[in-house]
Write a protein that holds these residues in place. Structure first.
Motif, PDB file in Angstrom:
ATOM      1  N   ALA A  79     -23.394   4.988  -0.555  1.00 56.43           N
ATOM      2  CA  ALA A  79     -24.157   5.683   0.479  1.00 56.43           C
ATOM      3  C   ALA A  79     -24.830   6.926  -0.102  1.00 56.43           C
ATOM      4  CB  ALA A  79     -23.241   6.068   1.644  1.00 56.43           C
ATOM      5  N   ASP A  80     -24.118   7.659  -0.950  1.00 57.45           N
ATOM      6  CA  ASP A  80     -24.717   8.830  -1.591  1.00 57.45           C
ATOM      7  C   ASP A  80     -25.894   8.427  -2.482  1.00 57.45           C
ATOM      8  OD1 ASP A  80     -22.876  10.471  -0.345  1.00 57.45           O
ATOM      9  OD2 ASP A  80     -21.567  10.637  -2.117  1.00 57.45           O
ATOM     10  N   GLN A  81     -25.724   7.345  -3.237  1.00 53.12           N
ATOM     11  CA  GLN A  81     -26.811   6.860  -4.103  1.00 53.12           C
ATOM     12  C   GLN A  81     -28.001   6.409  -3.260  1.00 53.12           C
ATOM     13  OE1 GLN A  81     -26.931   7.029  -7.450  1.00 53.12           O
ATOM     14  NE2 GLN A  81     -29.031   6.310  -7.307  1.00 53.12           N
ATOM     15  N   ALA A  82     -27.728   5.705  -2.185  1.00 51.62           N
ATOM     16  CA  ALA A  82     -28.814   5.253  -1.305  1.00 51.62           C
ATOM     17  C   ALA A  82     -29.537   6.442  -0.688  1.00 51.62           C
ATOM     18  CB  ALA A  82     -28.261   4.344  -0.214  1.00 51.62           C
ATOM     19  N   HIS A  83     -28.776   7.480  -0.339  1.00 50.71           N
ATOM     20  CA  HIS A  83     -29.403   8.682   0.220  1.00 50.71           C
ATOM     21  C   HIS A  83     -30.308   9.349  -0.819  1.00 50.71           C
ATOM     22  CE1 HIS A  83     -29.858  12.172   2.760  1.00 50.71           C
ATOM     23  NE2 HIS A  83     -29.501  12.958   1.737  1.00 50.71           N
ATOM     24  N   GLN A  84     -29.839   9.414  -2.065  1.00 52.24           N
ATOM     25  CA  GLN A  84     -30.665   9.998  -3.123  1.00 52.24           C
ATOM     26  C   GLN A  84     -31.923   9.154  -3.360  1.00 52.24           C
ATOM     27  OE1 GLN A  84     -28.136  10.358  -6.527  1.00 52.24           O
ATOM     28  NE2 GLN A  84     -26.999  12.104  -5.702  1.00 52.24           N
ATOM     29  N   ASP A  85     -31.747   7.831  -3.392  1.00 52.60           N
ATOM     30  CA  ASP A  85     -32.905   6.952  -3.581  1.00 52.60           C
ATOM     31  C   ASP A  85     -33.890   7.086  -2.420  1.00 52.60           C
ATOM     32  OD1 ASP A  85     -31.706   6.106  -5.897  1.00 52.60           O
ATOM     33  OD2 ASP A  85     -31.022   4.176  -5.076  1.00 52.60           O
ATOM     34  N   ALA A  86     -33.364   7.151  -1.225  1.00 52.02           N
ATOM     35  CA  ALA A  86     -34.232   7.290  -0.059  1.00 52.02           C
ATOM     36  C   ALA A  86     -34.929   8.639  -0.058  1.00 52.02           C
ATOM     37  CB  ALA A  86     -33.414   7.111   1.220  1.00 52.02           C
ATOM     38  N   GLN A  87     -34.248   9.654  -0.538  1.00 51.48           N
ATOM     39  CA  GLN A  87     -34.856  10.983  -0.602  1.00 51.48           C
ATOM     40  C   GLN A  87     -36.067  10.966  -1.536  1.00 51.48           C
ATOM     41  OE1 GLN A  87     -33.877  13.352   1.364  1.00 51.48           O
ATOM     42  NE2 GLN A  87     -35.331  14.844   0.627  1.00 51.48           N
ATOM     43  N   GLN A  88     -35.942  10.286  -2.672  1.00 46.83           N
ATOM     44  CA  GLN A  88     -37.073  10.182  -3.597  1.00 46.83           C
ATOM     45  C   GLN A  88     -38.230   9.440  -2.942  1.00 46.83           C
ATOM     46  OE1 GLN A  88     -35.418   8.295  -7.041  1.00 46.83           O
ATOM     47  NE2 GLN A  88     -34.307  10.121  -7.709  1.00 46.83           N
ATOM     48  N   ASP A  89     -37.927   8.341  -2.253  1.00 44.75           N
ATOM     49  CA  ASP A  89     -38.981   7.587  -1.558  1.00 44.75           C
ATOM     50  C   ASP A  89     -39.593   8.414  -0.434  1.00 44.75           C
ATOM     51  OD1 ASP A  89     -38.520   5.444  -3.223  1.00 44.75           O
ATOM     52  OD2 ASP A  89     -37.238   4.377  -1.796  1.00 44.75           O
ATOM     53  N   TYR A  90     -38.785   9.169   0.265  1.00 42.72           N
ATOM     54  CA  TYR A  90     -39.275  10.013   1.343  1.00 42.72           C
ATOM     55  C   TYR A  90     -40.232  11.072   0.797  1.00 42.72           C
ATOM     56  CZ  TYR A  90     -39.147  13.207   5.328  1.00 42.72           C
ATOM     57  OH  TYR A  90     -39.489  14.025   6.367  1.00 42.72           O
ATOM     58  N   GLN A  91     -39.849  11.686  -0.326  1.00 37.00           N
ATOM     59  CA  GLN A  91     -40.737  12.684  -0.931  1.00 37.00           C
ATOM     60  C   GLN A  91     -42.031  12.047  -1.415  1.00 37.00           C
ATOM     61  OE1 GLN A  91     -38.307  14.465  -3.950  1.00 37.00           O
ATOM     62  NE2 GLN A  91     -37.086  15.650  -2.480  1.00 37.00           N
TER      63      GLN A  91
END
Length: 119
Positions: A79-91
């Protein structure tokens, strides 16, 4: 002397009558004691078997708890990794929206996406 013979004869008859009266009671009591001993042995065997089964169940429960904690840690890491990946996509999506320069929105979006992908 006759009195001693009569006393001895009375004692012998008394003993015989007493033995005849109490022998079935003693036999029954001995059988009950023997059965109680067998029941006790059976109970001890059953108890040992149940103790073994409880020990195995406790080990299985401990293994399940350890597996649960392991899965929980892996899920949290994922979940933490997915959040980091999603954060990059969001940015990246925010940059795409901010870099829009005008003209055809589809062509602009395609150009920005190509730029992001390095094409």
């Amino acid at each position: 002397m006759v009195a001693l013979v009569l006393i001895g004869l009375g004692a012998g008859v008394g003993y015989w009558l007493t033995a005849r009266h109490y022998q079935p009671i003693v036999t029954t009591a001995q059988a009950d004691v023997k059965k109680a001993g067998e029941d006790l042995a059976s109970c001890r065997t059953t108890r040992e078997s149940l103790e073994g089964q409880v020990g195995e169940q406790n080990q299985a429960i401990a293994a399940l708890k350890a597996a649960e904690q392991d899965r929980e840690q892996k899920a949290k890491a994922a979940a933490d990794q997915a959040h980091q990946d999603a954060q990059q996509d969001y940015q990246a999506a925010n940059r795409l929206q901010q870099e829009r320069t005008g003209g055809d929105p589809a062509a602009t979006a395609a150009a920005i996406i190509d730029n992001e992908l390095g094409l």
